[in-house]
Design an enzyme around this catalytic site. Structure first.
Site, PDB file in Angstrom:
ATOM      1  N   ASN A  11       0.865  -1.175   0.000  1.00 49.03           N
ATOM      2  CA  ASN A  11       0.000   0.000   0.000  1.00 49.03           C
ATOM      3  C   ASN A  11       0.903   1.226   0.000  1.00 49.03           C
ATOM      4  O   ASN A  11       1.511   1.540   1.018  1.00 49.03           O
ATOM      5  CB  ASN A  11      -0.896  -0.034   1.257  1.00 49.03           C
ATOM      6  CG  ASN A  11      -1.703   1.242   1.433  1.00 49.03           C
ATOM      7  OD1 ASN A  11      -1.760   2.087   0.538  1.00 49.03           O
ATOM      8  ND2 ASN A  11      -2.333   1.383   2.596  1.00 49.03           N
ATOM      9  N   TRP A  12       0.989   1.885  -1.152  1.00 43.90           N
ATOM     10  CA  TRP A  12       1.896   3.030  -1.262  1.00 43.90           C
ATOM     11  C   TRP A  12       1.341   4.274  -0.579  1.00 43.90           C
ATOM     12  O   TRP A  12       2.038   5.268  -0.457  1.00 43.90           O
ATOM     13  CB  TRP A  12       2.193   3.323  -2.742  1.00 43.90           C
ATOM     14  CG  TRP A  12       3.191   2.392  -3.363  1.00 43.90           C
ATOM     15  CD1 TRP A  12       3.743   1.280  -2.795  1.00 43.90           C
ATOM     16  CD2 TRP A  12       3.773   2.501  -4.671  1.00 43.90           C
ATOM     17  NE1 TRP A  12       4.631   0.693  -3.656  1.00 43.90           N
ATOM     18  CE2 TRP A  12       4.664   1.418  -4.822  1.00 43.90           C
ATOM     19  CE3 TRP A  12       3.629   3.402  -5.734  1.00 43.90           C
ATOM     20  CZ2 TRP A  12       5.411   1.214  -5.989  1.00 43.90           C
ATOM     21  CZ3 TRP A  12       4.359   3.204  -6.898  1.00 43.90           C
ATOM     22  CH2 TRP A  12       5.242   2.118  -7.019  1.00 43.90           C
ATOM     23  N   LYS A  13       0.062   4.234  -0.180  1.00 41.54           N
ATOM     24  CA  LYS A  13      -0.587   5.411   0.429  1.00 41.54           C
ATOM     25  C   LYS A  13      -0.393   6.616  -0.500  1.00 41.54           C
ATOM     26  O   LYS A  13      -0.353   6.425  -1.719  1.00 41.54           O
ATOM     27  CB  LYS A  13      -0.056   5.630   1.851  1.00 41.54           C
ATOM     28  CG  LYS A  13      -0.157   4.347   2.684  1.00 41.54           C
ATOM     29  CD  LYS A  13       0.081   4.537   4.151  1.00 41.54           C
ATOM     30  CE  LYS A  13      -0.060   3.193   4.874  1.00 41.54           C
ATOM     31  NZ  LYS A  13       0.086   3.321   6.327  1.00 41.54           N
ATOM     32  N   HIS A  65      -9.403   1.248   5.251  1.00 43.16           N
ATOM     33  CA  HIS A  65      -8.122   1.416   5.941  1.00 43.16           C
ATOM     34  C   HIS A  65      -8.328   2.356   7.134  1.00 43.16           C
ATOM     35  O   HIS A  65      -9.135   3.281   7.066  1.00 43.16           O
ATOM     36  CB  HIS A  65      -7.082   1.987   4.973  1.00 43.16           C
ATOM     37  CG  HIS A  65      -5.691   1.937   5.506  1.00 43.16           C
ATOM     38  ND1 HIS A  65      -5.224   2.838   6.447  1.00 43.16           N
ATOM     39  CD2 HIS A  65      -4.668   1.084   5.266  1.00 43.16           C
ATOM     40  CE1 HIS A  65      -3.979   2.526   6.745  1.00 43.16           C
ATOM     41  NE2 HIS A  65      -3.615   1.475   6.046  1.00 43.16           N
ATOM     42  N   GLU A 122      -6.658   4.742   8.144  1.00 44.99           N
ATOM     43  CA  GLU A 122      -6.429   6.156   7.831  1.00 44.99           C
ATOM     44  C   GLU A 122      -7.665   6.780   7.195  1.00 44.99           C
ATOM     45  O   GLU A 122      -7.867   7.992   7.269  1.00 44.99           O
ATOM     46  CB  GLU A 122      -5.195   6.289   6.922  1.00 44.99           C
ATOM     47  CG  GLU A 122      -3.911   6.035   7.708  1.00 44.99           C
ATOM     48  CD  GLU A 122      -2.757   5.489   6.904  1.00 44.99           C
ATOM     49  OE1 GLU A 122      -2.787   5.549   5.658  1.00 44.99           O
ATOM     50  OE2 GLU A 122      -1.803   4.976   7.532  1.00 44.99           O
ATOM     51  N   GLU A 150      -4.994  -4.722  10.799  1.00 47.45           N
ATOM     52  CA  GLU A 150      -3.923  -3.737  10.959  1.00 47.45           C
ATOM     53  C   GLU A 150      -4.144  -2.965  12.259  1.00 47.45           C
ATOM     54  O   GLU A 150      -4.937  -2.014  12.292  1.00 47.45           O
ATOM     55  CB  GLU A 150      -3.929  -2.749   9.787  1.00 47.45           C
ATOM     56  CG  GLU A 150      -3.690  -3.385   8.429  1.00 47.45           C
ATOM     57  CD  GLU A 150      -3.177  -2.366   7.422  1.00 47.45           C
ATOM     58  OE1 GLU A 150      -2.077  -2.587   6.909  1.00 47.45           O
ATOM     59  OE2 GLU A 150      -3.851  -1.359   7.176  1.00 47.45           O
ATOM     60  N   GLY A 159       3.135   2.251  10.760  1.00 45.51           N
ATOM     61  CA  GLY A 159       4.142   3.298  10.610  1.00 45.51           C
ATOM     62  C   GLY A 159       4.922   3.616  11.874  1.00 45.51           C
ATOM     63  O   GLY A 159       5.618   4.625  11.939  1.00 45.51           O
ATOM     64  N   SER A 208       3.854  -2.206  10.230  1.00 48.09           N
ATOM     65  CA  SER A 208       5.307  -2.322  10.441  1.00 48.09           C
ATOM     66  C   SER A 208       5.873  -3.681  10.039  1.00 48.09           C
ATOM     67  O   SER A 208       6.789  -4.201  10.692  1.00 48.09           O
ATOM     68  CB  SER A 208       5.672  -1.997  11.897  1.00 48.09           C
ATOM     69  OG  SER A 208       5.363  -0.643  12.188  1.00 48.09           O
ATOM     70  N   GLY A 268       2.964  -1.166   4.207  1.00 48.93           N
ATOM     71  CA  GLY A 268       3.014   0.249   3.868  1.00 48.93           C
ATOM     72  C   GLY A 268       4.410   0.672   3.476  1.00 48.93           C
ATOM     73  O   GLY A 268       4.879   0.409   2.367  1.00 48.93           O
ATOM     74  N   GLY A 269       5.113   1.320   4.398  1.00 44.75           N
ATOM     75  CA  GLY A 269       6.416   1.909   4.103  1.00 44.75           C
ATOM     76  C   GLY A 269       7.397   0.997   3.394  1.00 44.75           C
ATOM     77  O   GLY A 269       8.086   1.418   2.462  1.00 44.75           O
TER      78      GLY A 269
END
Ligand code: 13P
Length: 253
Positions: A8-10, A100, A102, A170, A176, A215, A236-237
């Site tokens: 997920n590149w957000k 998600h 977010e 999640e 993150g 993470s 994610g990251g």
């Protein structure tokens, strides 16, 4: 069943980021055939909406699946700034992340809204990845299982039964932050999610993979992916750099 590993590149990625995706596709091709062939790992990347079509084009012919990060519940209409499931599908997406944390916290998305978006995804032929997860305050209050179970019950429409989809657990506090739950904590929630999915959907609820997200890194992926009922990862990251993402995928083999 093979694991599903999705990046997920957000809200990250301009044109030059496509080379990372191409490196992922090339890296998968370079893995020993039995790793992907026999273990059947499925890999997806969900870039920002602006890159979905270009990513789909540059990954055409590869095994990497392309997905969106959200969609509107309606197919079209006066919804300024939104993107429909049909639009994502036309752009080349086959997956879509929905609910998600977010979006739940930043845009007030409720379980009912998430469920309506899941119906939209199915209508457009997309495979939804439905996210749930507790906050740190909820976990510290001993309510993690209850919160996540409620989210699963409210976010899964009946029409999901028999359709391809994935659930993603999640924990909000692990996203993150570099923090991850213990394997026992992951196992406890995934078991609760599985029970709730089966209660809502019947036998088909026993089949869809339950991903873990929060993470996930090359250094912890293999351990997390070996936990009972962990059917993959939502990353994610670490999905922004091909070397890290490939390292995570290697942990799923
Ligand atoms: P990180 O892997 O950066 O913690 O993000 C997880 C996530 O939110 C994926 O959807």
């Amino acid at each position: 069943m093979g694991k599903l590993i999705v990046g997920n590149w957000k809200m990250n990625g301009l044109g030059p980021a496509l080379v990372e995706a191409q490196a992922v596709a090339a890296g998968l091709g370079g893995l020993p055939g039995d790793r992907l062939g026999n273990s059947g790992v499925r890999v997806g990347l969900c870039p920002p909406a602006t890159l979905v079509e270009r990513l789909a084009r540059c990954l055409a012919g590869s095994s990497v699946l392309v997905g969106g990060q959200d969609c509107h519940a309606e197919a079209s209409g006066a919804f300024t700034g939104d993107v429909s499931a049909e639009m994502l599908s036309e752009a080349g997406a086959v997956l879509v992340i929905l609910g998600h944390s977010e979006r739940r916290s930043g845009y007030g998305e409720t379980d009912a809204l998430v469920a309506s978006k899941v119906e939209a995804a199915l209508r457009a032929g997309l495979e939804p990845i439905i996210c749930v997860g507790e906050t740190l305050a909820e976990r510290e209050a001993g309510r993690a299982v209850a919160v996540v179970s409620t989210q699963v019950r409210g976010s899964l429409p009946q029409v999901l039964a028999g359709r391809p989809f994935a659930l993603a657990y999640e924990p909000v506090w692990a996203i993150g932050t570099g923090l991850t739950p213990t394997t026992a904590q992951i196992e406890e929630i995934h078991a609760a999610v599985r029970a709730e999915m089966s209660a809502v959907l019947g036998a088909p609820g026993a089949q869809a993979p339950i991903l873990y997200g929060g993470s996930v890194k090359p250094g912890n992926a293999a351990e997390i992916l070996s936990v009972s009922e962990v059917g993959g990862a939502l990353v994610g990251g670490a999905s922004l750099k091909s070397a890290d993402f490939l390292g995570i995928i290697a942990g799923a083999g």
